[in-house]
Design a protein around this motif. Structure first.
Motif, PDB file in Angstrom:
ATOM      1  N   LEU A 133       0.582  -1.097  -0.105  1.00 18.40           N
ATOM      2  CA  LEU A 133      -0.055   0.168   0.497  1.00 18.40           C
ATOM      3  C   LEU A 133       0.645   1.579   0.132  1.00 18.40           C
ATOM      4  O   LEU A 133       2.022   1.561   0.882  1.00 18.40           O
ATOM      5  N   PRO A 134       0.992   2.551  -0.676  1.00 13.96           N
ATOM      6  CA  PRO A 134       0.872   3.357  -0.293  1.00 13.96           C
ATOM      7  C   PRO A 134       0.952   4.534   0.727  1.00 13.96           C
ATOM      8  O   PRO A 134      -0.366   3.864   1.118  1.00 13.96           O
ATOM      9  N   GLY A 135       1.677   5.061   1.115  1.00 12.95           N
ATOM     10  CA  GLY A 135       1.568   5.748   2.234  1.00 12.95           C
ATOM     11  C   GLY A 135       0.745   6.860   1.815  1.00 12.95           C
ATOM     12  O   GLY A 135       0.561   7.610   0.668  1.00 12.95           O
ATOM     13  N   SER A 185       1.775  10.278   1.491  1.00 12.39           N
ATOM     14  CA  SER A 185       2.329  10.809   0.444  1.00 12.39           C
ATOM     15  C   SER A 185       2.531  10.473  -0.570  1.00 12.39           C
ATOM     16  O   SER A 185       2.647  11.427  -1.249  1.00 12.39           O
ATOM     17  N   GLY A 186       1.252   8.934  -1.008  1.00 14.31           N
ATOM     18  CA  GLY A 186       2.136   8.543  -2.018  1.00 14.31           C
ATOM     19  C   GLY A 186       3.699   7.416  -1.901  1.00 14.31           C
ATOM     20  O   GLY A 186       3.413   7.119  -2.990  1.00 14.31           O
ATOM     21  N   GLU A 187       4.580   7.787  -1.307  1.00 12.54           N
ATOM     22  CA  GLU A 187       5.532   6.671  -0.756  1.00 12.54           C
ATOM     23  C   GLU A 187       5.063   5.358  -0.592  1.00 12.54           C
ATOM     24  O   GLU A 187       4.066   4.695  -0.194  1.00 12.54           O
ATOM     25  N   GLU A 188       5.913   4.582  -0.852  1.00 13.28           N
ATOM     26  CA  GLU A 188       5.401   3.040  -0.482  1.00 13.28           C
ATOM     27  C   GLU A 188       5.508   2.454   0.258  1.00 13.28           C
ATOM     28  O   GLU A 188       7.221   2.803   1.241  1.00 13.28           O
ATOM     29  N   THR A 189       5.005   1.699   1.172  1.00  8.50           N
ATOM     30  CA  THR A 189       4.910   1.355   2.119  1.00  8.50           C
ATOM     31  C   THR A 189       5.677  -0.431   2.304  1.00  8.50           C
ATOM     32  O   THR A 189       5.725  -1.039   1.435  1.00  8.50           O
ATOM     33  N   GLU A 190       5.770  -0.924   3.671  1.00  6.05           N
ATOM     34  CA  GLU A 190       6.353  -2.485   3.692  1.00  6.05           C
ATOM     35  C   GLU A 190       4.625  -3.127   4.314  1.00  6.05           C
ATOM     36  O   GLU A 190       4.409  -4.238   4.593  1.00  6.05           O
ATOM     37  N   ALA A 196       0.165   2.730   6.205  1.00  2.00           N
ATOM     38  CA  ALA A 196      -0.680   3.212   4.999  1.00  2.00           C
ATOM     39  C   ALA A 196      -1.736   4.325   5.298  1.00  2.00           C
ATOM     40  O   ALA A 196      -2.473   5.132   4.228  1.00  2.00           O
TER      41      ALA A 196
END
Length: 388
Positions: free
Chosen positions: A56-58, A60-65, A354
């Motif tokens: 899932l993206p965070g 701000s749009g960054e990839e998370t774990e 996320a």
């Protein structure tokens, strides 16, 4: 006043789940939405499902774990990391099982005895426990030890060979067999496991604890029941021939809809929806048998009519006339849909890194009311050797 959780259908029921794969996790998740308290037992490093993409993206749009699959399957459950290779870990699990009503387990059959999870041992230690084995090919028989990812389950169940069909195979006749998106086959196994557990729970006052053996392959065979029935009649279905005689997926000016008329009143409504054209009022088409014979001809007329009309206009008018049809929606349209909101299908849940996301709660209601999730997916805790 009791809270909503206390009034849920399975309030007070406790479940322990070992879920390396989707089927066992989905079975537990379905019952969790009904109010059961679920403990997911994870190995050191966490369930393999935590590492399944996509992530899932965070905010701000960054990839998370945060695995989208794990976040969905584990929403509303608790977690404990237990080392089943150690005696203290097995003792900790036994303490949880002693308080549980249902135990979902997808440990490979050949590994169960070494960690004291064999059927006979479970039954001896916990005579009231409902022990539900959830495996690709079941826990008994020649295929019990076989592995089976979702692609294998779908094709082993026969459904994979029948896709694509209908409009898709007309448009792309040379396309190879397809896999249904997501984890359809494994989720069919999860549904069967949830139903098996509920059946055993219903019978427990008279029957006591039971062992329930679920095969995801068998569950997939049930999805293709008509194909199996026709095989018994000597007819082998193929994706080129597998389609509704008429109806199915219909292209429109701004999208697609699904149409299926099985009853005479539905056909009559469809004729009125189409404006009662001469071809549709042919007395011969009053017979469902004749309509089946002339399916391709009927579909040509329906598609020509629909190609210059908007999906929503067709659906709105068709539903007034009792015609079974509905729009094919994008994920964004489903999330913002009025019907979905009215039914309370989605709930805003904290997905950890996320953030807040709308999550499908349950595919069913009880007493006309939507169910709810207790929480998002659990964080990965440290190793638990004994219960607090």
């Amino acid at each position: 006043m009791p809270g909503q959780e206390d009034q849920a259908p399975l309030a007070g029921i406790r479940i322990v789940a070992i879920a390396q794969g989707v089927a066992s996790a989905y079975a537990a998740r379905l019952l969790a939405t009904m109010g059961a308290r679920v403990l997911l037992v994870e190995p050191a490093g966490g369930s393999p499902l935590r590492r399944e993409p996509p992530f899932l993206p965070g905010p701000s749009g960054e990839e998370t774990e945060v695995s989208a699959l794990f976040a969905y399957l584990a929403a509303g459950v608790d977690s404990a990391v237990i080392d089943l290779a150690s005696s203290s870990g097995r003792e900790a699990l036994d303490q949880h099982l002693a308080e549980a009503d249902i135990f979902f387990d997808d440990t490979p059959p050949g590994e169960r005895a070494a960690v004291a999870l064999d059927e006979a041992g479970i039954a001896a230690r916990f005579p009231r426990l409902l022990h539900v084995s959830v495996l690709p090919f079941g826990a008994q028989g020649d295929k019990a030890g076989w592995k089976g990812a979702d692609l294998i389950v779908q094709h082993a169940g026969g459904e994979g060979n029948l896709l694509p069909n209908g409009l898709a195979v007309e448009m792309f006749p040379g396309r190879a067999p397809l896999k249904i998106g997501g984890h359809f086959g494994e989720m069919q196994g999860g549904i069967a496991a949830a139903l098996g557990a509920l059946s055993a729970l219903w019978a427990r006052p008279e029957a006591g604890g039971q062992a329930v053996d679920i095969s995801s392959q068998d569950a997939m065979l049930a999805v293709g029941a008509f194909a199996i029935q026709r095989l018994g009649d000597g007819s082998v279905e193929h994706r080129v021939e597998r389609s509704f005689r008429y109806g199915g997926v219909i292209p429109c000016a701004d999208g697609h809809l699904e149409l299926l008329t099985l009853e005479q009143r539905q056909w009559d409504g469809l004729v009125r929806l189409l404006g009662s054209p001469d071809w549709a009022t042919d007395p011969a088409l009053a017979s469902s048998i004749e309509r089946g014979r002339r399916g391709p001809e009927i579909n040509r007329h329906i598609r020509e009519w629909a190609s210059v009309r908007r999906v929503d206009d067709i659906v709105a008018e068709g539903q007034k006339l009792g015609v079974p049809l509905a729009r094919y929606k994008s994920p964004a349209e489903i999330l913002s849909g009025e019907q979905e909101a009215h039914r309370g299908l989605f709930q805003s849940i904290d997905m950890g890194g996320a953030g807040l996301l709308d999550v499908l709660v349950s595919p069913f209601h009880f007493g006309g009311a939507a169910l709810s999730l207790r929480s998002g997916p659990p964080a990965l805790a440290g190793m638990l050797e004994v219960t607090p």
